[in-house]
Design a protein around this motif. Structure first.
Motif, PDB file in Angstrom:
ATOM      1  N   TYR A 158      -5.463   6.396   3.299  1.00  0.00           N
ATOM      2  CA  TYR A 158      -5.103   6.216   1.894  1.00  0.00           C
ATOM      3  C   TYR A 158      -6.326   5.695   1.114  1.00  0.00           C
ATOM      4  O   TYR A 158      -7.359   5.385   1.708  1.00  0.00           O
ATOM      5  CB  TYR A 158      -3.888   5.270   1.805  1.00  0.00           C
ATOM      6  CG  TYR A 158      -2.592   5.991   2.107  1.00  0.00           C
ATOM      7  CD1 TYR A 158      -1.873   6.603   1.085  1.00  0.00           C
ATOM      8  CD2 TYR A 158      -2.108   6.110   3.402  1.00  0.00           C
ATOM      9  CE1 TYR A 158      -0.696   7.291   1.349  1.00  0.00           C
ATOM     10  CE2 TYR A 158      -0.928   6.799   3.676  1.00  0.00           C
ATOM     11  CZ  TYR A 158      -0.224   7.388   2.639  1.00  0.00           C
ATOM     12  OH  TYR A 158       0.930   8.085   2.888  1.00  0.00           O
ATOM     13  N   HIS A 176      -3.535   2.610   5.917  1.00  0.00           N
ATOM     14  CA  HIS A 176      -3.158   2.299   4.536  1.00  0.00           C
ATOM     15  C   HIS A 176      -4.286   1.587   3.780  1.00  0.00           C
ATOM     16  O   HIS A 176      -5.230   1.057   4.380  1.00  0.00           O
ATOM     17  CB  HIS A 176      -1.860   1.488   4.529  1.00  0.00           C
ATOM     18  CG  HIS A 176      -0.676   2.345   4.860  1.00  0.00           C
ATOM     19  ND1 HIS A 176      -0.105   3.201   3.955  1.00  0.00           N
ATOM     20  CD2 HIS A 176       0.005   2.526   6.018  1.00  0.00           C
ATOM     21  CE1 HIS A 176       0.894   3.847   4.531  1.00  0.00           C
ATOM     22  NE2 HIS A 176       0.988   3.460   5.784  1.00  0.00           N
ATOM     23  N   SER A 177      -4.111   1.555   2.483  1.00  0.00           N
ATOM     24  CA  SER A 177      -5.148   1.068   1.565  1.00  0.00           C
ATOM     25  C   SER A 177      -5.539  -0.388   1.833  1.00  0.00           C
ATOM     26  O   SER A 177      -4.714  -1.206   2.242  1.00  0.00           O
ATOM     27  CB  SER A 177      -4.644   1.190   0.129  1.00  0.00           C
ATOM     28  OG  SER A 177      -4.444   2.543  -0.201  1.00  0.00           O
ATOM     29  N   ALA A 214      -1.392  -1.828   5.175  1.00  0.00           N
ATOM     30  CA  ALA A 214      -2.281  -2.178   4.059  1.00  0.00           C
ATOM     31  C   ALA A 214      -2.909  -3.545   4.279  1.00  0.00           C
ATOM     32  O   ALA A 214      -2.255  -4.489   4.721  1.00  0.00           O
ATOM     33  CB  ALA A 214      -1.484  -2.187   2.754  1.00  0.00           C
ATOM     34  N   ASN A 236       1.147  -4.532   7.684  1.00  0.00           N
ATOM     35  CA  ASN A 236       0.193  -5.031   6.676  1.00  0.00           C
ATOM     36  C   ASN A 236      -0.384  -6.400   7.050  1.00  0.00           C
ATOM     37  O   ASN A 236       0.270  -7.195   7.716  1.00  0.00           O
ATOM     38  CB  ASN A 236       0.897  -5.214   5.328  1.00  0.00           C
ATOM     39  CG  ASN A 236       1.430  -3.911   4.755  1.00  0.00           C
ATOM     40  OD1 ASN A 236       1.227  -2.844   5.326  1.00  0.00           O
ATOM     41  ND2 ASN A 236       2.110  -4.003   3.631  1.00  0.00           N
TER      42      ASN A 236
ATOM     43  N   THR C 162      -5.216  -0.891  -5.600  1.00  0.00           N
ATOM     44  CA  THR C 162      -4.618   0.404  -5.256  1.00  0.00           C
ATOM     45  C   THR C 162      -3.137   0.418  -5.603  1.00  0.00           C
ATOM     46  O   THR C 162      -2.386  -0.450  -5.138  1.00  0.00           O
ATOM     47  CB  THR C 162      -4.763   0.696  -3.748  1.00  0.00           C
ATOM     48  OG1 THR C 162      -6.129   0.550  -3.365  1.00  0.00           O
ATOM     49  CG2 THR C 162      -4.287   2.125  -3.433  1.00  0.00           C
ATOM     50  N   TYR C 164      -0.103   3.057  -5.021  1.00  0.00           N
ATOM     51  CA  TYR C 164       0.351   4.344  -4.485  1.00  0.00           C
ATOM     52  C   TYR C 164       1.185   5.049  -5.568  1.00  0.00           C
ATOM     53  O   TYR C 164       1.349   4.538  -6.673  1.00  0.00           O
ATOM     54  CB  TYR C 164       1.217   4.102  -3.251  1.00  0.00           C
ATOM     55  CG  TYR C 164       0.459   3.801  -1.976  1.00  0.00           C
ATOM     56  CD1 TYR C 164      -0.512   2.816  -1.916  1.00  0.00           C
ATOM     57  CD2 TYR C 164       0.747   4.495  -0.802  1.00  0.00           C
ATOM     58  CE1 TYR C 164      -1.176   2.529  -0.731  1.00  0.00           C
ATOM     59  CE2 TYR C 164       0.094   4.219   0.384  1.00  0.00           C
ATOM     60  CZ  TYR C 164      -0.874   3.236   0.417  1.00  0.00           C
ATOM     61  OH  TYR C 164      -1.534   2.962   1.586  1.00  0.00           O
ATOM     62  N   VAL C 180      -2.615  -4.074  -2.918  1.00  0.00           N
ATOM     63  CA  VAL C 180      -2.109  -2.733  -2.639  1.00  0.00           C
ATOM     64  C   VAL C 180      -0.620  -2.732  -2.955  1.00  0.00           C
ATOM     65  O   VAL C 180       0.146  -3.477  -2.339  1.00  0.00           O
ATOM     66  CB  VAL C 180      -2.333  -2.367  -1.160  1.00  0.00           C
ATOM     67  CG1 VAL C 180      -1.739  -0.989  -0.863  1.00  0.00           C
ATOM     68  CG2 VAL C 180      -3.818  -2.400  -0.811  1.00  0.00           C
ATOM     69  N   SER C 183       2.394   0.703  -0.726  1.00  0.00           N
ATOM     70  CA  SER C 183       2.116   1.207   0.625  1.00  0.00           C
ATOM     71  C   SER C 183       3.434   1.386   1.374  1.00  0.00           C
ATOM     72  O   SER C 183       4.458   0.810   1.017  1.00  0.00           O
ATOM     73  CB  SER C 183       1.214   0.214   1.364  1.00  0.00           C
ATOM     74  OG  SER C 183       1.607  -1.124   1.077  1.00  0.00           O
ATOM     75  N   ASP C 184       3.394   2.197   2.416  1.00  0.00           N
ATOM     76  CA  ASP C 184       4.620   2.510   3.155  1.00  0.00           C
ATOM     77  C   ASP C 184       5.252   1.266   3.754  1.00  0.00           C
ATOM     78  O   ASP C 184       4.563   0.454   4.380  1.00  0.00           O
ATOM     79  CB  ASP C 184       4.313   3.462   4.321  1.00  0.00           C
ATOM     80  CG  ASP C 184       4.134   4.896   3.852  1.00  0.00           C
ATOM     81  OD1 ASP C 184       4.375   5.181   2.662  1.00  0.00           O
ATOM     82  OD2 ASP C 184       3.756   5.729   4.693  1.00  0.00           O
ATOM     83  N   SER C 217      -0.099  -7.385  -0.654  1.00  0.00           N
ATOM     84  CA  SER C 217       0.466  -6.049  -0.464  1.00  0.00           C
ATOM     85  C   SER C 217       1.965  -6.074  -0.719  1.00  0.00           C
ATOM     86  O   SER C 217       2.659  -6.994  -0.287  1.00  0.00           O
ATOM     87  CB  SER C 217       0.180  -5.541   0.948  1.00  0.00           C
ATOM     88  OG  SER C 217       0.514  -6.499   1.921  1.00  0.00           O
ATOM     89  N   ASP C 219       5.082  -3.371  -0.275  1.00  0.00           N
ATOM     90  CA  ASP C 219       5.432  -2.044   0.240  1.00  0.00           C
ATOM     91  C   ASP C 219       6.486  -1.354  -0.617  1.00  0.00           C
ATOM     92  O   ASP C 219       7.375  -2.006  -1.179  1.00  0.00           O
ATOM     93  CB  ASP C 219       5.980  -2.174   1.662  1.00  0.00           C
ATOM     94  CG  ASP C 219       4.889  -2.339   2.698  1.00  0.00           C
ATOM     95  OD1 ASP C 219       3.707  -2.106   2.375  1.00  0.00           O
ATOM     96  OD2 ASP C 219       5.230  -2.691   3.847  1.00  0.00           O
TER      97      ASP C 219
END
Lengths: 340, 340, 340
Positions: A158, A176-177, A214, A236, C162, C164, C180, C183-184, C217, C219
């Motif tokens: 990503y 992931h980022s 991430a 993460n 970032t 997504y 981020v 993210s997933d 982060s 998600d």
């Protein structure tokens, strides 16, 4: 985001290898929970807690196990493992990115680096010397890949990912980022006054089917590589220090940290916020519960924990005073027992 | 990555200031562990646990202390502190990046910013107003440096680093990817209903020889600077809040967090996953073990810990119930003692 | 950084809606602590600990409550809540970035994306398909915004952020570098041998006045969105998992982690390094102290804690042995009581 995936139930049953009970021509265009699904959507049922939602769902079809087919008010896709079937169905409904293969004009790639024709480098990607990027690899915008790296086929990075030099990742990897792979291990020699850096000369090897969350960091080895084996899933904000080895199909949840040269076995579950000190070994099949500290090797599969559990602070403050007196308390108890 | 560093043992002995026992013309081209080294490689021995590996190593030469020279089967480089000598040797075998000085064409630098001739700005680096970048500084690809920053000579930033405005870093600094220096401290005033942001008007000052790991964040001060003194080594995923001061030559390991306005002394070791609450002071020479919470000031050098240690979860679950009754348990014990 | 904000005390009193005692024509050009302020600077007094500093300050004016006006040696700005007034004053002294609206030539924006005229995209920003960027939004250099995102008016993203796809952020949002969003989620189905990814098809919705720290982060949801309500303040290095909901005006301090599908109420304070396991609910008005693990739902407002508090390691080592024997200790105590 305008892409809509539409499948007939016949197609879904075929692609997921499930038995269909209901109209094979019915179309579904999305997936949702039992409670929120509307007509035209697929849902799934695997947790008995939601039984009442199954009975009243507005989904057009539900993935479930055979025993619940009779009570399902709509079409059924019968699965041995409904949660697994849901996982596979979810992939079918993932949005497909529209871009074509190739490197964005702004990508900076060294002449010695080989990039497969089907790979995609997004805007502002920078790639170093003698790196290899395989078929269908996608590198997100503003990511940086060092020299001597290897990205195997079908791997996806990503945006804003960093690979230092000498990082290898296997097939079907997902990173992931914000993640950083191959940063220097934290190694210093103390001369009695100050710390001298130890150059970190190893790399990082990630196996096939590895996913990295991430903001996660995995340090390069001091001399040998840091290794993450096939099928490992890392969440993460995880920290993997130099020369750690994580065994195949182990799961490491968010914010956990594995210190240097420790080894985690295969098929382990490291819950969130866990710490593992350096130079310990955890055998295969171990689960460590959330926010535990592994301060010794674990040689027997099982479930391990540390911590005290939650209390209201007022009583907790009294108890932690007593915790500091535990050894004394124990000794006084022994004296009482003897004096009887 | 095709660069190979080759040294004769004579050269190594000279450069590392070590006594050589063996053929001064022998060439080594790399460094490896005793177990994995092959002929043509250097190794080192400092941990008695690996004594048997010393006896059977295939390395061409080993760095060790004098007492082991007699049993070493190959050439020896005799060191008072073999681990320190290994650190210095490792630097000699670090790969040298091939790029020349200068800014990549894609770097965006404000006209007011001064950049030394020997500095390197990699691709897509962005630098703000009135910043100074010294000799031999290297800023990795896709990093962003704010305005009013100062990067002293020989400092290296890896890719995807962010410096906000008003960040100063001393000589020979190293900052790893994903790190953020100078983000706003977490300061708000509550009006009884909602939180109002307090502008964070201070900066960050990092001393000489400071290393910052990947994914670490150091917040700018509210009014004065957040300060990290000379020689401090900070690992990955560490959080340093606003107006913290970290004393010289202190080590902060991965995933630790120092809350606002706290002060860590010099020569401390903060192990991984440690938390330090706000407004406390830790004196010089303190070690805090992994995942401990420092919830009060520490005024005496020594080693400090919190937590319970690891147990199997089945027994742990019973014990945490008792932990919540500790104060009661203690009182009942006192009653028993009195009733005797 | 050469911008200097200068205000007369008359202007400050008007803008902050405070009563002025002193010369309305006096000019202040900055803000500093009582101890460090020099003539020409504003300061504030809200913590009685610093009373002696108030008496000797060199500031030109001090924000304080009425009861201290008599002892203040310089001009006073009288506030009901001096800390809140300081917060508002601090914003007046924030440096104003010099750049004008518009996109830097190097920004890459998809043709379908709409960007308000007053928005600023800094260098190397990449924006996907069908995203909306509102008035006065600023996106920092090297940030990447996905497709289908919505950035409401007056929101600021610092460099190297970032987003997504499918991330929405409300008005006046602030997102710090390295974060981020989208993210997933960490979702897999186990087939008995290996893990199958569950596509994360939800998005992230952040309310108005939300601030997200550096390296944090959040998600995206599995099916529904992950939600952060209005006025939530999240510090650095925090992990918010999929389908979490954080209630309005809640504060989450650095390095905390909220696991999947958990709900945090409104007006909570989650201190630093706290973990919340998955599928729990915390009611409104709860404070959790630093590094506690919330391993069950909390249904009553109040303050909650876990952990043991800090000890010197020598005694701690003895006490953790006893912790593992707590259940036995308790039973032996009961036996003693009965045998009396």
């Amino acid at each position: 985001m305008t892409t809509v995936s539409a499948y007939s139930l016949r197609e879904l049953a075929q692609q997921l290898d499930l038995e269909l009970i209901g109209d094979p021509a019915a179309i579904v265009t999305g997936i949702a929970t039992l409670e929120k699904a509307i007509p035209g959507q697929l849902s799934f049922f695997h947790n008995p807690l939601y039984h009442s939602q199954l009975l009243t769902t507005h989904a057009s079809a539900v993935i479930l196990s055979r025993e619940y087919a009779a009570v399902c008010p709509v079409a059924c896709l019968v699965a041995t493992n409904p949660y697994l079937a849901y996982a596979k169905a979810s992939i079918l409904f993932s949005p497909v990115p529209p871009e074509r293969a190739g490197s964005h004009a702004s990508a900076q790639v060294h002449a010695t680096t080989r990039i497969a024709n089907t790979a995609i480098l997004e805007a502002n990607v920078v790639v170093g010397v003698n790196t290899f990027i395989g078929e269908n690899v996608r590198v997100g915008a503003n990511s940086v890949i060092g020299s001597g790296c290897y990205l195997a086929d079908d791997t996806k990075l990503y945006p804003n990912v960093t690979f230092y030099d000498d990082v290898k990742i296997g097939k079907r990897g997902i990173v992931h980022s914000g993640s950083v792979i191959g940063s220097d291990g934290f190694g210093f020699a103390f001369d009695g006054t100050r710390y001298h850096k130890i150059a970190q000369l190893g790399g990082v090897t990630l196996g096939d089917d590895v996913e990295i969350g991430a903001g996660t960091s995995i340090d390069r080895g001091a001399l040998d590589d840091t290794v993450v084996e096939d099928g490992v899933k890392i969440d993460n904000q995880v920290q993997i220090a130099h020369n750690v080895r994580v065994g195949a199909n182990t799961v490491v949840c968010g914010c956990s940290a594995i210190a240097g040269s420790s080894t985690i076995g295969k098929n382990c579950i490291i819950a969130g916020g866990v710490g593992v000190i350096n130079h310990v070994t955890i055998c295969d099949g171990v689960t460590v519960t959330a926010m535990s500290l592994v301060n010794q090797s674990i040689t027997k599969p099982g479930v391990y924990s540390s911590g005290t559990g939650l209390s209201e602070s007022a009583s907790w403050k009294k108890n932690i005073v007593r915790f500091r007196q535990l050894d004394e308390l124990w000794k006084r108890l022994l004296r009482l027992e003897k004096s009887k």
